[in-house]
Write a protein that holds these residues in place. Structure first.
Motif, PDB file in Angstrom:
ATOM      1  N   LYS A   1       3.644   9.790  -9.568  1.00  0.00           N
ATOM      2  CA  LYS A   1       3.020   9.949 -10.888  1.00  0.00           C
ATOM      3  C   LYS A   1       2.142  11.182 -10.950  1.00  0.00           C
ATOM      4  O   LYS A   1       2.032  11.831 -12.003  1.00  0.00           O
ATOM      5  N   LYS A   2       1.527  11.473  -9.789  1.00  0.00           N
ATOM      6  CA  LYS A   2       0.704  12.675  -9.769  1.00  0.00           C
ATOM      7  C   LYS A   2       1.574  13.921  -9.959  1.00  0.00           C
ATOM      8  O   LYS A   2       1.218  14.830 -10.731  1.00  0.00           O
ATOM      9  N   GLN A   3       2.696  13.964  -9.268  1.00  0.00           N
ATOM     10  CA  GLN A   3       3.619  15.086  -9.426  1.00  0.00           C
ATOM     11  C   GLN A   3       4.175  15.145 -10.848  1.00  0.00           C
ATOM     12  O   GLN A   3       4.306  16.223 -11.444  1.00  0.00           O
ATOM     13  N   GLU A   4       4.486  13.932 -11.356  1.00  0.00           N
ATOM     14  CA  GLU A   4       5.008  13.882 -12.726  1.00  0.00           C
ATOM     15  C   GLU A   4       3.955  14.379 -13.713  1.00  0.00           C
ATOM     16  O   GLU A   4       4.262  15.119 -14.668  1.00  0.00           O
ATOM     17  N   LEU A   5       2.693  13.964 -13.484  1.00  0.00           N
ATOM     18  CA  LEU A   5       1.610  14.408 -14.367  1.00  0.00           C
ATOM     19  C   LEU A   5       1.466  15.934 -14.331  1.00  0.00           C
ATOM     20  O   LEU A   5       1.322  16.573 -15.384  1.00  0.00           O
TER      21      LEU A   5
ATOM     22  N   GLU B   1      -5.512   4.088 -12.491  1.00  0.00           N
ATOM     23  CA  GLU B   1      -5.160   2.692 -12.208  1.00  0.00           C
ATOM     24  C   GLU B   1      -4.452   2.567 -10.855  1.00  0.00           C
ATOM     25  O   GLU B   1      -4.736   1.655 -10.064  1.00  0.00           O
ATOM     26  N   SER B   2      -3.542   3.491 -10.586  1.00  0.00           N
ATOM     27  CA  SER B   2      -2.862   3.490  -9.294  1.00  0.00           C
ATOM     28  C   SER B   2      -3.848   3.707  -8.152  1.00  0.00           C
ATOM     29  O   SER B   2      -3.759   3.071  -7.094  1.00  0.00           O
ATOM     30  N   GLU B   3      -4.814   4.586  -8.374  1.00  0.00           N
ATOM     31  CA  GLU B   3      -5.837   4.841  -7.355  1.00  0.00           C
ATOM     32  C   GLU B   3      -6.683   3.589  -7.119  1.00  0.00           C
ATOM     33  O   GLU B   3      -7.025   3.255  -5.976  1.00  0.00           O
TER      34      GLU B   3
ATOM     35  N   TYR C   1       0.830  -1.196   0.000  1.00  0.00           N
ATOM     36  CA  TYR C   1       0.000   0.000   0.000  1.00  0.00           C
ATOM     37  C   TYR C   1       0.874   1.260   0.000  1.00  0.00           C
ATOM     38  O   TYR C   1       0.649   2.201  -0.763  1.00  0.00           O
ATOM     39  N   ARG C   2       1.902   1.246   0.863  1.00  0.00           N
ATOM     40  CA  ARG C   2       2.789   2.413   0.925  1.00  0.00           C
ATOM     41  C   ARG C   2       3.563   2.611  -0.378  1.00  0.00           C
ATOM     42  O   ARG C   2       3.766   3.736  -0.836  1.00  0.00           O
ATOM     43  N   MET C   3       3.997   1.502  -0.995  1.00  0.00           N
ATOM     44  CA  MET C   3       4.727   1.608  -2.260  1.00  0.00           C
ATOM     45  C   MET C   3       3.823   2.201  -3.345  1.00  0.00           C
ATOM     46  O   MET C   3       4.232   3.079  -4.112  1.00  0.00           O
ATOM     47  N   LEU C   4       2.561   1.691  -3.363  1.00  0.00           N
ATOM     48  CA  LEU C   4       1.629   2.215  -4.371  1.00  0.00           C
ATOM     49  C   LEU C   4       1.321   3.695  -4.119  1.00  0.00           C
ATOM     50  O   LEU C   4       1.147   4.471  -5.070  1.00  0.00           O
TER      51      LEU C   4
ATOM     52  N   TYR D   1       1.871   6.580  -6.612  1.00  0.00           N
ATOM     53  CA  TYR D   1       0.734   7.436  -6.930  1.00  0.00           C
ATOM     54  C   TYR D   1       1.134   8.915  -6.815  1.00  0.00           C
ATOM     55  O   TYR D   1       0.872   9.725  -7.707  1.00  0.00           O
ATOM     56  N   ARG D   2       1.774   9.241  -5.696  1.00  0.00           N
ATOM     57  CA  ARG D   2       2.186  10.638  -5.512  1.00  0.00           C
ATOM     58  C   ARG D   2       3.221  11.059  -6.550  1.00  0.00           C
ATOM     59  O   ARG D   2       3.188  12.182  -7.071  1.00  0.00           O
TER      60      ARG D   2
END
Length: 197
Positions: free
Chosen positions: A41-45, A71-73, A31-34, A38-39
């Motif tokens: 990829k969100k920053q990258e996005l 998908e990550s969510e 969960y922590r890795m995802l 997620y964070r």
């Protein structure tokens, strides 16, 4: 998550809790890795969106990254669901364990009560036996009884503590007297109880 781990360490089923705790640990690390992905990829996005808008990039790349973000969510939600299911399973097993321990305690209490009643009955039986116990007869009386050949009375006398190795004034034992008078059953009985010639 720390509250779940603290709750698990207080659980009574150490083996079950240990296994589930290991599973929860693995799920939590996933969960922590995802969440980190997620964070990131969100920053990258957000960074790419700014760059694309700045450079006039197409909308397809943004949509692709948004799909990955969704998908990550979804994966994060799946891990969260698994954590909740694991906690519910631990609570169910803990309840079953507590119920089992209560049953064992009740069984132990009943067993102790039965043992107490048996002890009381045993003591009463010993008292009754003591009241009915006939004192052992004298050696002379026992020797006369062995000569008579009454096996039942000889057995009762032995059970009441008569001396199976009693001797008369001539040095003859009860076994010798019974055998010489042809009282074979009495002689066999005396031998069974350790009489010597």
């Amino acid at each position: 998550m720390e509250a779940v781990i603290e709750w698990l360490t207080e659980a009574r089923g150490e083996i079950t809790a240990g296994l589930v705790l290991a599973l929860l640990g693995w799920l939590y690390s996933r969960y922590r890795m995802l969440m980190r992905n997620y964070r990131r990829k969100k920053q990258e996005l957000e960074r790419i969106e700014n760059e694309m808008f700045r450079l006039g990039a197409t909308k397809q790349e943004i949509e692709r990254l948004q799909a990955e973000l969704k998908e990550s969510e979804a994966q994060r939600q799946d891990i969260q669901t698994q954590l909740e299911q694991a906690r519910a399973e631990i609570q169910r097993k803990d309840g079953a364990l507590r119920e089992s321990e209560a049953q064992k305690a009740e069984e132990a209490r009943q067993k102790a009560e039965i043992q107490r009643q048996l002890d009381v009955l045993r003591q009463e039986l010993e008292r009754e036996k003591a009241k009915k116990r006939i004192p052992p007869m004298s050696d002379d009386d026992f020797l006369v009884l062995c000569e008579s050949g009454d096996v039942t009375k000889v057995a009762e006398a032995i059970m009441n503590g008569s001396n199976v190795n009693a001797r008369n004034s001539d040095g003859k034992t009860a076994l010798m007297l019974a055998a010489s008078d042809g009282q074979n059953e009495t002689a066999d009985l005396l031998r069974r109880y350790g009489a010597k010639e």
